[in-house]
Design a protein around this motif. Structure first.
Motif, short mmCIF file in Angstrom:
data_model
loop_
_atom_site.label_atom_id
_atom_site.label_comp_id
_atom_site.label_asym_id
_atom_site.label_seq_id
_atom_site.Cartn_x
_atom_site.Cartn_y
_atom_site.Cartn_z
N VAL A 135 28.46 -4.63 1.33
CA VAL A 135 29.48 -4.19 0.43
C VAL A 135 30.24 -5.58 0.12
N ASN A 143 33.86 -6.01 6.83
CA ASN A 143 33.58 -5.18 5.71
C ASN A 143 32.23 -3.93 6.32
N THR A 199 32.06 -0.71 9.04
CA THR A 199 32.59 0.32 9.56
C THR A 199 33.00 0.24 11.05
N THR A 239 38.82 -7.26 3.38
CA THR A 239 38.17 -5.94 3.53
C THR A 239 37.85 -5.39 2.32
N LEU A 248 36.06 -2.31 2.01
CA LEU A 248 36.00 -0.82 2.45
C LEU A 248 36.78 -0.07 1.60
N LYS A 258 39.37 3.63 5.05
CA LYS A 258 38.18 3.63 6.04
C LYS A 258 38.36 2.28 6.85
N SER A 263 38.51 -0.93 9.28
CA SER A 263 37.54 -2.08 9.56
C SER A 263 36.97 -2.17 10.93
#
Length: 330
Positions: A180, A251, A253, A279, A281, A285, A287
């Motif tokens: 990501v 980055n 999940t 982040t 993301l 979402k 982290s």
């Protein structure tokens, strides 16, 4: 010259032995090192041979700093970067630890050799937080290095991995990163997923080249002693006798972080680095790094080291930029 030098408060001292070559190293080209100290401390420095006169309220700090840097001239070139780091260490000298989480067994007063020995020389920690970070990496099977860019989190983790490999404490180094990136789409890059992630591991590669040499690193990668493992490829594996570094962990999940942490096998050590404020993301979402810090608080064998803007070891402007963003967010 610094403005508004307080009258009086003048100090005079000499640096011994009076060695012109070492004194030139200390002062830098056209006295640039002295000018940097003047601007940072708000003092005025005059020199005649080995005799220095410092005027200003922080004259004692300047004297101590110049003495410390002069001792280093025996073995090192004194660059503006070295002066900046020495000034930063002096700024922190009287500070008390302010870390909110310290769940591992490393005692703050425990003496430790913070030098990391690599093929290209010894790497030493800069400041209290970096020293504690190295202690935690050495004492815990899993260590989190959390804080802004430029604080040495990844570089020191790589140095620890190189030291462990060279001393045969591990059989391989595994470099891991989530696929990501800020505003980038990996699908538009050529190659398979490993090749797509490869450019984003460049900071770790650069550190390896610096510590081991390009040819040796290339051979170890070819023999799979140093492995690049995109996070997506980690599922189902069990990594034994390895030093594993997960970089840019903000980055990940929650599911990816749990998957990574459960890959740690016997004889392995893992370091997770990241900056929760950066982040990439998708919105909404959470982290995996933030979640792991909350979940693993108090778990035996897990250490946390939190860095701050004043731990930045890059250009002084980077430190001020990080502080400005922190102030805006607050």
């Amino acid at each position: 010259m610094p403005d508004s030098i307080p009258p009086g408060s003048s100090r005079e001292f000499s640096l011994e032995p009076p060695d012109n070559e070492r004194l030139a190293n200390l002062c830098g080209p056209i006295d640039e090192n002295l000018r940097l100290i003047e601007s940072r401390l708000g003092v005025e420095i005059r020199r005649r041979g080995s005799v220095f006169r410092v005027q200003g309220s922080k004259g004692a700090i300047a004297e101590s700093l110049l003495g410390e840097l002069f001792r280093l001239t025996r073995t090192e070139d004194i660059t503006p970067e070295a002066v900046h780091l020495a000034l930063r260490d002096h700024d922190r000298a009287s500070d008390e630890p302010t870390h909110p989480i310290a769940t591992d067994a490393v005692a703050a007063s425990e003496p430790a050799d913070t030098g990391l020995r690599t093929l290209r020389g010894t790497i030493r920690a800069r400041g209290a937080n970096q020293r504690e970070y190295l202690q935690r990496v050495r004492h815990n099977d899993l260590t989190f290095g959390v804080g802004p860019a430029g604080t040495g989190k990844t570089y020191l983790a790589v140095a620890c991995a190189v030291e462990a490999l060279q001393s045969d404490r591990v059989r391989r180094i595994v470099l891991v990163r989530p696929a990501v990136e800020a505003g980038e789409r990996l699908g538009f890059l050529p190659g398979d997923l490993t090749q797509k992630v490869d450019p984003y591991l460049r900071p770790m590669y650069d550190a390896l080249y610096e510590m081991m040499g390009f040819d040796r690193v290339a051979k170890l990668i070819e023999r799979n002693v140093i492995e690049v493992a995109p996070l997506a490829f980690m599922r189902g594996r069990s990594l034994n006798d390895s030093f594993i570094i997960l970089d840019e962990a903000q980055n990940t999940t929650i599911e990816q972080m749990k998957m990574f942490l459960t890959r740690i096998g016997f004889g392995s050590r893992a370091v997770v680095t990241g900056d929760p404020t950066q982040t990439d993301l998708p919105p909404g979402k959470p982290s995996g790094l933030r979640h792991a810090i909350e979940v693993l608080h108090g778990v035996q064998g897990v250490g946390f080291q939190f860095f701050e803007a004043r731990d930045v070891v890059r250009h002084p402007l980077v430190q001020r930029i990080v502080q400005a963003y922190e102030a805006r967010d607050t």
